[in-house]
Motif scaffolding. Sequence first.
Motif, PDB file in Angstrom:
ATOM      1  N   GLY A  60       0.802  -1.196   0.055  1.00  0.00           N
ATOM      2  CA  GLY A  60      -0.102   0.114  -0.092  1.00  0.00           C
ATOM      3  C   GLY A  60       0.726   1.337  -0.013  1.00  0.00           C
ATOM      4  N   THR A  61       0.342   2.385   0.428  1.00  0.00           N
ATOM      5  CA  THR A  61       0.961   3.726   0.319  1.00  0.00           C
ATOM      6  C   THR A  61       1.179   4.261   1.638  1.00  0.00           C
ATOM      7  OG1 THR A  61      -0.347   4.097  -1.738  1.00  0.00           O
ATOM      8  CG2 THR A  61       0.889   6.167  -0.797  1.00  0.00           C
ATOM      9  N   PRO A  62       2.311   4.388   2.053  1.00  0.00           N
ATOM     10  CA  PRO A  62       2.590   4.953   3.238  1.00  0.00           C
ATOM     11  C   PRO A  62       2.117   6.339   3.856  1.00  0.00           C
ATOM     12  CG  PRO A  62       4.596   4.095   2.400  1.00  0.00           C
ATOM     13  CD  PRO A  62       3.713   3.986   1.388  1.00  0.00           C
ATOM     14  N   VAL A  63       1.682   6.352   4.741  1.00  0.00           N
ATOM     15  CA  VAL A  63       1.535   7.987   5.311  1.00  0.00           C
ATOM     16  C   VAL A  63       1.942   8.190   6.531  1.00  0.00           C
ATOM     17  CG1 VAL A  63      -0.913   7.979   4.067  1.00  0.00           C
ATOM     18  CG2 VAL A  63      -0.637   7.332   6.540  1.00  0.00           C
ATOM     19  N   ASP A  64       2.462   9.495   6.777  1.00  0.00           N
ATOM     20  CA  ASP A  64       2.949  10.140   7.996  1.00  0.00           C
ATOM     21  C   ASP A  64       1.831  10.494   9.007  1.00  0.00           C
ATOM     22  OD1 ASP A  64       5.720   9.871   7.436  1.00  0.00           O
ATOM     23  OD2 ASP A  64       5.504  11.933   6.172  1.00  0.00           O
ATOM     24  N   GLU A  65       2.022  10.258  10.134  1.00  0.00           N
ATOM     25  CA  GLU A  65       0.949  10.468  11.198  1.00  0.00           C
ATOM     26  C   GLU A  65       1.407  11.439  12.273  1.00  0.00           C
ATOM     27  OE1 GLU A  65      -2.097  10.042  11.479  1.00  0.00           O
ATOM     28  OE2 GLU A  65      -2.585   8.447  10.134  1.00  0.00           O
ATOM     29  N   PRO A  66       1.525  12.610  11.897  1.00  0.00           N
ATOM     30  CA  PRO A  66       1.741  13.739  12.920  1.00  0.00           C
ATOM     31  C   PRO A  66       0.725  13.830  13.999  1.00  0.00           C
ATOM     32  CG  PRO A  66       1.671  14.713  10.583  1.00  0.00           C
ATOM     33  CD  PRO A  66       1.236  13.219  10.738  1.00  0.00           C
ATOM     34  N   MET A  67       1.148  13.865  15.226  1.00  0.00           N
ATOM     35  CA  MET A  67       0.346  13.823  16.406  1.00  0.00           C
ATOM     36  C   MET A  67       0.800  14.755  17.352  1.00  0.00           C
ATOM     37  SD  MET A  67       0.373   9.705  16.904  1.00  0.00           S
ATOM     38  CE  MET A  67      -0.612   9.629  18.376  1.00  0.00           C
ATOM     39  N   GLN A  68      -0.342  15.122  18.143  1.00  0.00           N
ATOM     40  CA  GLN A  68       0.085  16.272  18.989  1.00  0.00           C
ATOM     41  C   GLN A  68      -0.210  15.277  20.777  1.00  0.00           C
ATOM     42  OE1 GLN A  68      -2.867  19.624  18.459  1.00  0.00           O
ATOM     43  NE2 GLN A  68      -1.216  20.450  17.638  1.00  0.00           N
ATOM     44  N   VAL A  69       0.282  16.032  21.646  1.00  0.00           N
ATOM     45  CA  VAL A  69       0.208  15.483  23.010  1.00  0.00           C
ATOM     46  C   VAL A  69      -1.147  15.208  23.223  1.00  0.00           C
ATOM     47  CG1 VAL A  69       0.761  15.743  25.436  1.00  0.00           C
ATOM     48  CG2 VAL A  69       2.371  16.214  23.777  1.00  0.00           C
ATOM     49  N   GLY A  70      -1.471  13.929  23.744  1.00  0.00           N
ATOM     50  CA  GLY A  70      -3.045  13.921  24.102  1.00  0.00           C
ATOM     51  C   GLY A  70      -3.686  12.821  23.058  1.00  0.00           C
ATOM     52  N   ASP A  71      -3.089  12.826  21.806  1.00  0.00           N
ATOM     53  CA  ASP A  71      -3.346  11.970  20.957  1.00  0.00           C
ATOM     54  C   ASP A  71      -3.067  10.688  21.089  1.00  0.00           C
ATOM     55  OD1 ASP A  71      -4.351  14.139  19.472  1.00  0.00           O
ATOM     56  OD2 ASP A  71      -3.023  14.189  17.827  1.00  0.00           O
ATOM     57  N   VAL A  72      -3.643   9.472  20.749  1.00  0.00           N
ATOM     58  CA  VAL A  72      -3.448   8.171  20.951  1.00  0.00           C
ATOM     59  C   VAL A  72      -3.570   7.194  19.541  1.00  0.00           C
ATOM     60  CG1 VAL A  72      -3.570   5.999  22.462  1.00  0.00           C
ATOM     61  CG2 VAL A  72      -3.866   8.286  23.288  1.00  0.00           C
ATOM     62  N   PHE A  73      -2.624   6.575  19.422  1.00  0.00           N
ATOM     63  CA  PHE A  73      -2.402   5.759  18.043  1.00  0.00           C
ATOM     64  C   PHE A  73      -2.775   4.069  18.406  1.00  0.00           C
ATOM     65  CE2 PHE A  73      -0.294   5.757  13.760  1.00  0.00           C
ATOM     66  CZ  PHE A  73      -0.243   4.433  13.626  1.00  0.00           C
ATOM     67  N   PHE A  74      -3.673   3.636  17.984  1.00  0.00           N
ATOM     68  CA  PHE A  74      -4.088   2.122  18.293  1.00  0.00           C
ATOM     69  C   PHE A  74      -3.922   1.388  17.026  1.00  0.00           C
ATOM     70  CE2 PHE A  74      -6.631   4.584  21.208  1.00  0.00           C
ATOM     71  CZ  PHE A  74      -6.642   3.909  22.175  1.00  0.00           C
ATOM     72  N   PHE A  75      -3.029   0.371  17.064  1.00  0.00           N
ATOM     73  CA  PHE A  75      -2.896  -0.437  15.826  1.00  0.00           C
ATOM     74  C   PHE A  75      -2.681  -2.082  16.125  1.00  0.00           C
ATOM     75  CE2 PHE A  75       1.905  -1.026  16.287  1.00  0.00           C
ATOM     76  CZ  PHE A  75       2.172   0.167  16.940  1.00  0.00           C
ATOM     77  N   HIS A  76      -3.101  -2.779  15.020  1.00  0.00           N
ATOM     78  CA  HIS A  76      -3.275  -4.210  14.879  1.00  0.00           C
ATOM     79  C   HIS A  76      -1.769  -4.715  14.875  1.00  0.00           C
ATOM     80  CE1 HIS A  76      -4.037  -7.941  12.907  1.00  0.00           C
ATOM     81  NE2 HIS A  76      -5.241  -7.777  13.344  1.00  0.00           N
ATOM     82  N   ASN A  77      -1.692  -6.024  15.225  1.00  0.00           N
ATOM     83  CA  ASN A  77      -0.362  -6.410  15.353  1.00  0.00           C
ATOM     84  C   ASN A  77       0.277  -6.912  13.957  1.00  0.00           C
ATOM     85  OD1 ASN A  77      -2.354  -8.357  16.286  1.00  0.00           O
ATOM     86  ND2 ASN A  77      -1.055 -10.001  15.594  1.00  0.00           N
ATOM     87  N   HIS A  78      -0.739  -6.872  12.791  1.00  0.00           N
ATOM     88  CA  HIS A  78      -0.311  -6.980  11.527  1.00  0.00           C
ATOM     89  C   HIS A  78      -0.076  -5.548  10.700  1.00  0.00           C
ATOM     90  CE1 HIS A  78      -1.607 -11.415  11.719  1.00  0.00           C
ATOM     91  NE2 HIS A  78      -0.178 -11.194  12.146  1.00  0.00           N
TER      92      HIS A  78
END
Length: 292
Positions: A203-221
């Motif tokens: 697929g096509t990679p994307v950057d994920e800029p985040m601010q303090v307070g944001d949370v990134f949840f992701f699958h093990n794959h």
Amino acid sequence: MFSTAERATFERDGYIVVRGLLDEQALGPVRQVIARSVDRRVQQLHQQGLISQSYEGEPFERRWARVFAEYSRSPHPAPHLTVWGRHDILDRAVYDLYTDPRLTGIATALIGPAITANGDFWVRPKAPGDQTTTLAWHQDSFYYGGVVADHLQVLSVWIPLVDVDQRNGCLKVVPGSHHFGLIPARTNQNNHQEPVAPISTYGTPVDEPMQVGDVFFFHNHTLHASGDNTTDLVRWSIDLRYSPAGQPFDWHKMGDEYNVHYPCFVAASSDPAQVDSWEEWQARWMANLPKS
Ligand SMILES: O=C(O)CCC(=O)C(=O)O
């Protein structure tokens, strides 16, 4: 709490960034634990004569950057750890974060109804210019080495402790890559695991800029990586992992031994009596303190 649309995003992309989920009350105590760990390490390096001063008075984001800059210029820099965890970071503040209802509410919605907090939680000091912390593309399952089966799930939760963007090495992700299941991997020159095939295969990679307070949840794959830190401040983050409570440890190469080296605890359940206290979790770690 976690909407049907958010769940659909997670299922489609293999991750979701929830904006403004946590506040300073949840994150401040974790920063303090890290600041104490930094202080212990700095004092030790200073006593060993590896740095000329202890940089007291420098703010959280700068102190370790200054130490790292001096110490990595020394002719024989001692090996440093790019991930800090286990006993060194173990504290009630980490337990409180792991059991924060804003995190467990989403984790139970995704992998519940009862969830275990895994013992492999990591603080990552991404120091300026330290390319050993530039993580290659990977699925977290690359590092588990155990049985791969759809019913064995580990949900990763990545939490920035400073604002992150392309300049200080935010996370990058390939949306939808979890649909490929476990993909073939190899070890690269930095001893990181990476896919054998080019990343564009998935697929096509994307950057994920985040601010303090944001949370990134992701699958093990879900394929993800982190970039270089080109600023003069440390990019601090902590990542936690949850599994469905009672899930066997087959997903990990250590099997049940994993729970000895990285003790888990029940972080949320519809039956409050099943939830482990801080004292219970701490006692499991203390029972396995490395012999010095
Ligand atoms: O914090 C980073 O730079 C990468 C984190 C990561 O890859 C992970 O938590 O699996």
